[in-house]
Enzyme design. Structure first.
Site, PDB file in Angstrom:
ATOM      1  N   SER A 179      41.324  39.125  23.400  1.00 14.25           N
ATOM      2  CA  SER A 179      42.729  38.959  23.692  1.00 14.25           C
ATOM      3  C   SER A 179      43.016  38.018  24.576  1.00 14.25           C
ATOM      4  O   SER A 179      43.723  37.971  25.154  1.00 14.25           O
ATOM      5  CB  SER A 179      42.924  40.511  23.583  1.00 14.25           C
ATOM      6  OG  SER A 179      42.218  40.802  24.805  1.00 14.25           O
ATOM      7  N   HIS A 236      42.827  37.195  54.846  1.00 15.66           N
ATOM      8  CA  HIS A 236      43.571  38.193  53.732  1.00 15.66           C
ATOM      9  C   HIS A 236      42.592  37.944  52.922  1.00 15.66           C
ATOM     10  O   HIS A 236      42.400  36.760  52.361  1.00 15.66           O
ATOM     11  CB  HIS A 236      44.412  38.554  53.702  1.00 15.66           C
ATOM     12  CG  HIS A 236      44.922  39.932  52.740  1.00 15.66           C
ATOM     13  ND1 HIS A 236      44.541  40.830  53.475  1.00 15.66           N
ATOM     14  CD2 HIS A 236      45.336  39.335  51.917  1.00 15.66           C
ATOM     15  CE1 HIS A 236      45.151  41.505  51.908  1.00 15.66           C
ATOM     16  NE2 HIS A 236      45.392  40.537  50.808  1.00 15.66           N
ATOM     17  N   SER A 264      41.970  40.185  48.520  1.00 16.15           N
ATOM     18  CA  SER A 264      42.617  41.264  47.884  1.00 16.15           C
ATOM     19  C   SER A 264      42.647  40.610  46.167  1.00 16.15           C
ATOM     20  O   SER A 264      42.398  39.914  45.944  1.00 16.15           O
ATOM     21  CB  SER A 264      43.664  42.000  48.010  1.00 16.15           C
ATOM     22  OG  SER A 264      44.787  41.129  48.165  1.00 16.15           O
ATOM     23  N   SER A 291      41.332  48.657  42.835  1.00 20.48           N
ATOM     24  CA  SER A 291      42.241  47.980  44.173  1.00 20.48           C
ATOM     25  C   SER A 291      40.524  47.744  45.562  1.00 20.48           C
ATOM     26  O   SER A 291      40.085  47.958  45.445  1.00 20.48           O
ATOM     27  CB  SER A 291      43.447  48.567  44.515  1.00 20.48           C
ATOM     28  OG  SER A 291      43.644  47.678  45.778  1.00 20.48           O
ATOM     29  N   ASP A 293      40.489  50.825  50.457  1.00 15.49           N
ATOM     30  CA  ASP A 293      39.408  50.393  48.894  1.00 15.49           C
ATOM     31  C   ASP A 293      37.922  50.222  49.198  1.00 15.49           C
ATOM     32  O   ASP A 293      37.640  50.156  48.030  1.00 15.49           O
ATOM     33  CB  ASP A 293      40.400  49.349  48.556  1.00 15.49           C
ATOM     34  CG  ASP A 293      41.917  49.836  48.251  1.00 15.49           C
ATOM     35  OD1 ASP A 293      41.991  50.737  48.150  1.00 15.49           O
ATOM     36  OD2 ASP A 293      42.693  48.732  48.613  1.00 15.49           O
TER      37      ASP A 293
END
Length: 326
Positions: A158, A193, A195, A203, A238
């Site tokens: 996939s 930053h 993420s 996360s 997180d």
């Protein structure tokens, strides 16, 4: 230190002889250490570029831009004409930041229990946009940067994207010292930053402020960087132990030789016991079929912090592909 602005503001429509004269005069002043006077000439070049309403573009697109400008009707307003020229050239002063690369071969030598293939594809897009120059009078440049790194399970049925890390930042670079007078060449400090944009429990994110300096000895460049993580509330954190694996800074060595570049990055949490964690990465870019802006790229890395989702896992990775910047 030679001004990089001369590379950014050369325009193809300047009279060649006049431009040659200005450039040689500025170069002579730089060799004499008269950087303020040289900068005035660069500003004069910029002013001329604006006056004649032209925008620099590389040779591959110059003929296309010229043809378009010959067909587009000018309007009465000068500023509107400048905007039209900018749109035609698609020129908004966006430049490479970190390396921009594509690795069709990215192999993790350690087997994982989460079902991922060891062989995948990795690529990175990294750009910066200068916002303002010399606002505070230190010859500094305020920039916005954005880097996106993706790990793609291309060879699975996939072909899912396993992980993407997003790193927007704003930073200020200040040149320091004079050519041949000091090995310290510049400082950069900024806010970063990082993420991965995923939902819980995958996360990951953190915010840092950092200070980076640039040293040069011959054709060897050393770039130490330290950072401070901006604290988060415990319920929103997180990855509360990320500094145990990523540490508080890194150190990079860059060695350009002819058409090759060699780079080594080191990171360590500086805990000299059983909790010691580190990361090391070696990069080699080399000529690619005589291309001026595409390079072969070999990257080897080992340790913690390969990506945000794997910040606490030891990964040994071999990457091979091409780079569009360095």
């Amino acid at each position: 230190m030679k001004k990089f602005s001369i590379l950014l503001f050369i325009v193809f429509s300047l009279n060649a002889q006049e431009f040659d004269k200005l450039y040689k005069e500025a170069e002579k002043l730089e060799l004499q250490g008269k950087y303020k006077e040289a900068n005035k000439i660069y500003k004069e070049i910029i002013k001329k570029e604006k006056t004649i309403n032209s925008i620099y573009i590389d040779e591959d697109k110059k003929s296309e831009i010229t043809a378009m400008k010959d067909t587009i009707d000018e309007v009465d307003d000068k500023e509107t004409n400048e905007t039209i020229a900018q749109i035609i050239a698609s020129k908004f002063d966006i430049y490479p930041h970190h390396e921009n690369y594509f690795f069709p071969i990215s192999y993790d030598t350690n087997k994982r229990s989460d079902g991922r293939d060891s062989l995948e594809t990795k690529f990175q897009l990294s750009i910066k946009k200068p916002i303002i120059h010399d606002f505070f009078g230190f010859d500094e440049t305020i920039n916005f940067g954005y880097t996106q790194t993706s790990w793609w399970q291309l060879y699975k049925d996939s072909s899912p994207f396993r992980e993407t890390n997003y790193k927007p930042e704003i930073f200020v670079t200040i040149p320091y010292g004079k050519k041949d007078k000091t090995s310290l060449k510049a400082f950069t400090f900024g806010f970063l930053h990082e993420s991965n944009g995923q939902a819980e429990p995958k996360s990951r994110s953190w915010n840092r402020i950092y200070l980076e300096s640039y040293f040069q000895v011959g054709n060897l460049f050393a770039v130490p960087r330290v950072w401070y993580r901006i604290p988060e509330e415990e319920k929103d954190d997180d990855n509360p132990d990320i500094e145990d694996y990523m540490g508080y800074g890194d150190f990079t060595l860059i060695y350009p030789y002819k058409k090759h570049t060699f780079k080594a990055l080191f990171r360590n949490n500086l805990k000299f016991d059983e909790d010691n964690k580190g990361f090391v990465q070696f990069d080699w870019t080399f000529p690619f079929f005589n291309s001026k802006n595409t390079f072969g790229y070999l990257q080897l890395s080992s340790g913690y912090g390969d990506s945000l989702i794997d910040y606490d896992k030891e990964i040994n990775r071999i990457n091979f592909g091409i780079s569009l910047s360095r």
